[in-house]
Design a protein around this motif. Structure first.
Motif, PDB file in Angstrom:
ATOM      1  N   ALA A 138      20.510 -25.384   0.324  1.00 18.41           N
ATOM      2  CA  ALA A 138      19.376 -25.316   1.062  1.00 18.41           C
ATOM      3  C   ALA A 138      19.346 -24.462   2.110  1.00 18.41           C
ATOM      4  N   SER A 139      18.263 -23.846   2.029  1.00 18.34           N
ATOM      5  CA  SER A 139      17.968 -22.692   3.340  1.00 18.34           C
ATOM      6  C   SER A 139      16.421 -23.237   4.096  1.00 18.34           C
ATOM      7  N   ALA A 140      16.409 -23.100   5.564  1.00 20.22           N
ATOM      8  CA  ALA A 140      15.569 -23.270   6.314  1.00 20.22           C
ATOM      9  C   ALA A 140      15.109 -21.931   6.911  1.00 20.22           C
ATOM     10  N   GLU A 141      13.534 -22.417   7.838  1.00 23.73           N
ATOM     11  CA  GLU A 141      13.947 -21.741   8.861  1.00 23.73           C
ATOM     12  C   GLU A 141      13.070 -22.721   9.870  1.00 23.73           C
ATOM     13  N   ALA A 142      12.940 -22.034  11.091  1.00 22.05           N
ATOM     14  CA  ALA A 142      13.070 -22.873  12.727  1.00 22.05           C
ATOM     15  C   ALA A 142      12.222 -21.790  13.596  1.00 22.05           C
ATOM     16  N   ARG A 143      11.389 -22.288  14.188  1.00 19.79           N
ATOM     17  CA  ARG A 143      10.707 -21.725  15.783  1.00 19.79           C
ATOM     18  C   ARG A 143      10.421 -22.687  17.123  1.00 19.79           C
ATOM     19  N   LEU A 144      11.296 -22.065  17.634  1.00 21.18           N
ATOM     20  CA  LEU A 144      10.387 -22.999  19.235  1.00 21.18           C
ATOM     21  C   LEU A 144      10.254 -21.684  19.919  1.00 21.18           C
ATOM     22  N   ILE A 145       8.635 -22.558  20.051  1.00 27.11           N
ATOM     23  CA  ILE A 145       7.205 -21.943  20.899  1.00 27.11           C
ATOM     24  C   ILE A 145       7.129 -23.053  22.500  1.00 27.11           C
ATOM     25  N   GLY A 146       5.956 -21.310  22.756  1.00 30.86           N
ATOM     26  CA  GLY A 146       5.016 -22.658  24.199  1.00 30.86           C
ATOM     27  C   GLY A 146       4.218 -23.518  23.527  1.00 30.86           C
ATOM     28  N   ALA A 147       4.017 -24.257  23.895  1.00 31.34           N
ATOM     29  CA  ALA A 147       3.376 -25.543  22.986  1.00 31.34           C
ATOM     30  C   ALA A 147       1.721 -25.092  23.613  1.00 31.34           C
ATOM     31  N   GLU A 148       1.447 -24.611  24.913  1.00 38.31           N
ATOM     32  CA  GLU A 148       0.223 -24.252  25.134  1.00 38.31           C
ATOM     33  C   GLU A 148       0.424 -23.146  25.370  1.00 38.31           C
ATOM     34  N   ASP A 149       1.031 -22.017  25.617  1.00 37.08           N
ATOM     35  CA  ASP A 149       0.520 -20.594  25.484  1.00 37.08           C
ATOM     36  C   ASP A 149       1.084 -19.185  24.331  1.00 37.08           C
ATOM     37  N   GLY A 150       1.789 -20.205  22.505  1.00 38.90           N
ATOM     38  CA  GLY A 150       2.252 -19.595  22.107  1.00 38.90           C
ATOM     39  C   GLY A 150       3.204 -18.649  22.024  1.00 38.90           C
ATOM     40  N   GLU A 151       4.369 -18.457  22.803  1.00 42.11           N
ATOM     41  CA  GLU A 151       5.304 -17.731  23.471  1.00 42.11           C
ATOM     42  C   GLU A 151       5.937 -18.024  21.926  1.00 42.11           C
ATOM     43  N   LEU A 152       7.090 -17.450  22.062  1.00 45.19           N
ATOM     44  CA  LEU A 152       7.971 -17.553  20.368  1.00 45.19           C
ATOM     45  C   LEU A 152       9.530 -17.386  21.773  1.00 45.19           C
ATOM     46  N   TYR A 153      10.139 -18.505  21.286  1.00 45.78           N
ATOM     47  CA  TYR A 153      11.104 -18.608  22.492  1.00 45.78           C
ATOM     48  C   TYR A 153      12.547 -17.967  21.692  1.00 45.78           C
ATOM     49  N   ALA A 154      12.495 -18.789  20.939  1.00 42.57           N
ATOM     50  CA  ALA A 154      13.793 -18.423  19.631  1.00 42.57           C
ATOM     51  C   ALA A 154      13.212 -18.630  18.181  1.00 42.57           C
ATOM     52  N   GLN A 155      14.308 -18.031  17.489  1.00 39.94           N
ATOM     53  CA  GLN A 155      13.880 -18.194  15.823  1.00 39.94           C
ATOM     54  C   GLN A 155      15.307 -18.473  15.449  1.00 39.94           C
ATOM     55  N   ALA A 156      15.409 -19.059  13.747  1.00 41.69           N
ATOM     56  CA  ALA A 156      17.070 -18.762  13.447  1.00 41.69           C
ATOM     57  C   ALA A 156      16.556 -19.432  11.705  1.00 41.69           C
ATOM     58  N   THR A 157      17.665 -19.215  11.407  1.00 36.87           N
ATOM     59  CA  THR A 157      17.531 -19.166   9.626  1.00 36.87           C
ATOM     60  C   THR A 157      19.056 -20.223   9.985  1.00 36.87           C
ATOM     61  N   SER A 158      18.640 -21.155   8.125  1.00 42.83           N
ATOM     62  CA  SER A 158      19.897 -21.533   8.406  1.00 42.83           C
ATOM     63  C   SER A 158      20.608 -21.965   6.719  1.00 42.83           C
ATOM     64  N   MET A 159      21.349 -22.153   6.329  1.00 48.66           N
ATOM     65  CA  MET A 159      21.614 -22.022   5.018  1.00 48.66           C
ATOM     66  C   MET A 159      22.644 -24.291   5.188  1.00 48.66           C
ATOM     67  N   TYR A 160      22.836 -24.576   4.333  1.00 44.53           N
ATOM     68  CA  TYR A 160      23.191 -26.275   3.580  1.00 44.53           C
ATOM     69  C   TYR A 160      23.683 -26.011   2.596  1.00 44.53           C
ATOM     70  N   ALA A 161      24.921 -27.208   2.334  1.00 46.40           N
ATOM     71  CA  ALA A 161      25.375 -27.573   1.678  1.00 46.40           C
ATOM     72  C   ALA A 161      24.772 -29.152   1.465  1.00 46.40           C
ATOM     73  N   ILE A 162      24.820 -28.944   0.153  1.00 47.54           N
ATOM     74  CA  ILE A 162      23.701 -30.224  -0.413  1.00 47.54           C
ATOM     75  C   ILE A 162      24.998 -31.657  -0.648  1.00 47.54           C
ATOM     76  N   LEU A 163      24.937 -32.388   0.302  1.00 47.64           N
ATOM     77  CA  LEU A 163      26.466 -33.785  -0.466  1.00 47.64           C
ATOM     78  C   LEU A 163      25.736 -34.916  -1.237  1.00 47.64           C
ATOM     79  N   ARG A 164      26.265 -35.204  -2.051  1.00 49.00           N
ATOM     80  CA  ARG A 164      26.365 -36.072  -2.898  1.00 49.00           C
ATOM     81  C   ARG A 164      26.909 -37.192  -2.026  1.00 49.00           C
ATOM     82  N   MET A 165      25.952 -39.095  -1.537  1.00 46.58           N
ATOM     83  CA  MET A 165      26.798 -39.986  -0.062  1.00 46.58           C
ATOM     84  C   MET A 165      27.163 -41.054  -1.437  1.00 46.58           C
ATOM     85  N   LEU A 166      26.159 -41.298  -2.450  1.00 43.10           N
ATOM     86  CA  LEU A 166      26.614 -42.280  -3.724  1.00 43.10           C
ATOM     87  C   LEU A 166      27.245 -42.084  -4.315  1.00 43.10           C
TER      88      LEU A 166
END
Ligand SMILES: CC(C)(COP(=O)(O)OP(=O)(O)OC[C@H]1O[C@@H](n2cnc3c(N)ncnc32)[C@H](O)[C@@H]1OP(=O)(O)O)[C@@H](O)C(=O)NCCC(=O)NCCSC(=O)Cc1ccccc1
Length: 166
Positions: A138-166
């Motif tokens: 799986a992959s995802a993206e995320a942003r950290l922003i100021g809730a009041e002013d909408g300023e962008l503090y940081a951004q990230a992307t990631s990669m995941y392995a999917i694990l079967r636990m059962l």
């Protein structure tokens, strides 16, 4: 054999769940239960002063105020603080799309910090979105922003392995 140490419950939080309690539930059920107050939030997030604010199909939002108890020696928040928030949003966004008995584990994260988080920084919003969720990765993206002013503090992307636990 020594018995496992019981899970601790934070004051004012519902009892901590064990991994086996939650194993059969979909990721979205787990996060919706957290949002509804039936399950406790992840301890790492409350330690950082953040809480789950929204859950959707492939999306989450965390909100909170940086705690000046976490400041580094130069008076700003470590990059690790920002990374932990972003990883939480990235992982939770993927989790909302996972079936019961499966979990995702981060195998790669990339992050850019565009603005320093300080002890007096006002409310921050960390929003994660799943980009791809397949049977093994799986992959995802995320942003950290100021809730009041909408300023962008940081951004990230990631990669995941999917694990079967059962
Ligand atoms: C400064 C820069 C790197 C570059 O910014 P640019 O893209 O070129 O410029 P932009 O115009 O977009 O400015 C954006 C804002 O930045 C401000 N600003 C600009 N220049 C300066 C300056 N020279 N000095 C101060 N501030 C400056 C500027 O006024 C604006 O704010 P404003 O709109 O006026 O309110 C920015 O991306 C940044 O601060 N990132 C966060 C890095 C961070 O927090 N890392 C983690 C913590 S470190 C760690 O953990 C490691 C460690 C541990 C222990 C011990 C030691 C170390």
């Amino acid at each position: 054999m020594t018995a496992p140490r019981p899970l601790r419950t934070a004051p004012g939080q519902p009892p901590a769940q064990t991994t086996s309690d939650l194993l059969g539930m979909t990721g979205r059920e787990i996060l919706q239960g957290t949002l509804d107050g039936r399950f406790p939030g992840a301890p790492i997030l409350s330690a950082l002063g953040f809480r789950l604010a929204q859950v959707g199909h492939g999306s989450v939002v965390f909100e909170g105020e940086p705690d000046d108890q976490l400041l580094g020696p130069a008076g700003g928040m470590y990059g690790g603080f920002v990374a932990t928030l972003l990883e939480s949003a990235l992982s939770a966004a993927v989790l909302t799309r996972l079936a019961g008995g499966t979990r995702a584990t981060s195998v790669k994260i990339g992050m850019d910090i565009h603005r320093a988080v300080r002890g007096d920084t006002r409310t921050l919003r960390c929003a994660g979105t799943a980009i791809h969720v397949g049977p093994t990765t799986a992959s995802a993206e995320a942003r950290l922003i100021g809730a009041e002013d909408g300023e962008l503090y940081a951004q990230a992307t990631s990669m995941y392995a999917i694990l079967r636990m059962l």
